[in-house]
Scaffold this motif. Sequence first.
Motif, mmCIF file in Angstrom:
data_model
loop_
_atom_site.group_PDB
_atom_site.id
_atom_site.type_symbol
_atom_site.label_atom_id
_atom_site.label_comp_id
_atom_site.label_asym_id
_atom_site.label_seq_id
_atom_site.Cartn_x
_atom_site.Cartn_y
_atom_site.Cartn_z
ATOM 1 N N ASP A 116 0.893 -1.202 -0.122
ATOM 2 C CA ASP A 116 -0.001 -0.090 0.016
ATOM 3 C C ASP A 116 1.137 1.203 0.079
ATOM 4 N N GLY A 119 -0.953 6.821 -2.130
ATOM 5 C CA GLY A 119 -1.647 7.370 -1.439
ATOM 6 C C GLY A 119 -2.172 8.815 -1.657
ATOM 7 N N GLY A 158 -6.594 8.589 -1.395
ATOM 8 C CA GLY A 158 -7.273 9.484 -0.272
ATOM 9 C C GLY A 158 -8.597 10.274 -1.028
ATOM 10 N N TYR A 358 2.723 -0.826 4.319
ATOM 11 C CA TYR A 358 2.135 0.364 4.030
ATOM 12 C C TYR A 358 3.621 1.210 4.074
ATOM 13 N N THR A 360 4.287 5.256 4.129
ATOM 14 C CA THR A 360 4.151 6.522 4.398
ATOM 15 C C THR A 360 5.072 7.173 5.237
HETATM 16 N N1 ARG Z 1 -3.718 9.525 1.577
HETATM 17 C C1 ARG Z 1 -2.643 9.479 2.727
HETATM 18 C C2 ARG Z 1 -2.295 10.554 3.024
HETATM 19 O O1 ARG Z 1 -1.924 11.588 2.268
HETATM 20 C C3 ARG Z 1 -2.002 8.274 2.432
HETATM 21 C C4 ARG Z 1 -2.533 7.007 2.402
HETATM 22 C C5 ARG Z 1 -1.646 5.860 2.885
HETATM 23 N N2 ARG Z 1 -2.262 4.630 2.866
HETATM 24 C C6 ARG Z 1 -3.240 3.988 3.947
HETATM 25 N N3 ARG Z 1 -3.722 2.942 3.781
HETATM 26 N N4 ARG Z 1 -3.563 4.877 4.942
HETATM 27 O O2 ARG Z 1 -1.629 10.899 3.915
#
Ligand code: ARG
Length: 591
Positions: A116, A119, A158, A358, A360
């Motif tokens: 994952d 994002g 997101g 994940y 991030t």
């Molecule tokens: N959309 C999120 C962001 O900008 C990151 C997503 C990461 N993956 C997850 N499964 N939460 O911070």
Amino acid sequence: MNFKEQITEILSVAVKKLGYSCDGLAVSFSNRPELCDFQSNFAMIVAKSIGCKPLDVATKIVENIKNDEFEFSAVMPGFINVKVSDKALSNFAEFVLTDKNSGIEKVKNPRLIFFDYGGANVAKELHVGHLRSPIVGEALKRLHMVMGDKTISDVHLGDFGLQMGLTILQLHQDGFLDQFFAKNANLTELELKNVTLDVLNEEYPKASKRKDEDEEFKKLADEYTLFIQQKKEPYFSIYNKIRKLSVCEIEKNYNLLNATFELYLGESDSFPYIDNAINIFVDKKLARESEGALVVDVAREGEHVPIPKKSEDEPQRYKNPMPPAIIKKYNGGDLYATTDIATILMRNKEFNPDEIVYITDNRQSVHFEQVFRCCKLSGISPEKQKLTHVAFGTMNGRDGKPFKTRAGGVVKLKDVVNMLVESASAKLAENGIVGDNELARRIGVGAMKFGDLSNTVAKDYVFDMEKFLSFDGKTGPYIQYTIARINSLLVKGEFKGGKVEVENDDERNIILALIKLISSYQIAYETYSLNNLCLSTFDLASAFSTFYNNHKILTENDQNKKSSMLALCNLVKSCLEKALWTLGIDSVEKM
Ligand code: ARG
């Protein structure tokens, strides 16, 4: 074929013959390469336990070994040094050349790993903070593929949070959506008129600023967000159209970075699983109500301990903060943790992976710890499933602060890529190559990726374009340049295949660097960090450079020697290409 294992085996036979235990017997790469290729300090361990002189034990072990491929010697104060014969190195070269996986040992029990990363958030423009996730994520995924695991990757957009409510509210108030709110509007046929990416890029930041200043606006945005989550019209139709527009752009950006995903799902795809997930917590009595919200206590003993306040108006602080996970908002809306938990439920129903990884930035560490604990407590994630958060540090500017534009603004991801491509173009022009945009992209983006991955994932690092793009040094372009140089050698030398016969130190050093490179895949696999792989890729390219500078390959008169040298070049090329591929970096034919 693994030299460390072979040497360990030979040593253990001798050690057993002498009646010693093999506990703690290990072999490592030599830290005195001028003396030997591998070494072991095991004799010192034995000597300590039996109260003997280490050198005597080392000597006795060495005397008990007879082997043509490796030369063993005992040296002060009790090391065993091992030198690999030219013949064994030649055989190794042949093995790597013919092995389907370039000599890289696959894992014994392949697993299904779900990645994952990416994002990106719909309706928000990708910026420099979004660079590391696709870079690190793509490389980790490819690494696992090379190591024999099965992989699936999902971009996990997101696409269901407050940003959607904010954007739609702002568009609505600015008059972009009047047709959608008109009576009897035909929602399926309506197009988003005048709403372009540029408009979105202006409307979202505007709304985001307003929400901090205007309580009413924020409330309304919350409401819009809830409407989207409830699929209420026309909010849901508008949402879908914005999502489509934005995802197209997001995909283009990821393609520029060579980040590819099997699944282009988002938070919203977990929606059908949310009720089910929430019910599990309620049924198992893991959730409790708190100020109208539904929360799960995930703290363990010694965590989230209130620190006594010194005065009444001081805010409450906590030691080892691990706040409860909020899984339903006061207004019934869903949160980041909710969609992540429901997504795990969905992934487990559909794919049942052995591990979910994940990628991030490290500011999300508490969030993932909460989500993981929720899933383990509730059984949504089975006990044997591994949940991993690879948390990366920040990309800083040369001033050591998060990378910003000159005016202090956020740098768009597109602009970083453009900057890299332009600089690469200028460099290529110095070499007489003009107008090859794709080549410049490969070099520019490769430079960025190699610069990034050369650092330990968890650490912050400095984005230094000048340094990253240098054609000389520990850089992506240097590796690409080495490959391009070998390409031209192979063409000029009319290489048609052949065997490598190692016979001098420069050639030995290439094979030894190759052995280290191969072992660094395993290290990367264990640490979820590719810095070691980058470094040993560089070391191989650098060993090749020394060889290239010291030997005349194309003008070599001895045809056997020439063919062997070309075969060695070809071997280096294929291993460098494999390493670059793993890192998600393109090779180039010329530069
Ligand atoms: N959309 C999120 C962001 O900008 C990151 C997503 C990461 N993956 C997850 N499964 N939460 O911070």
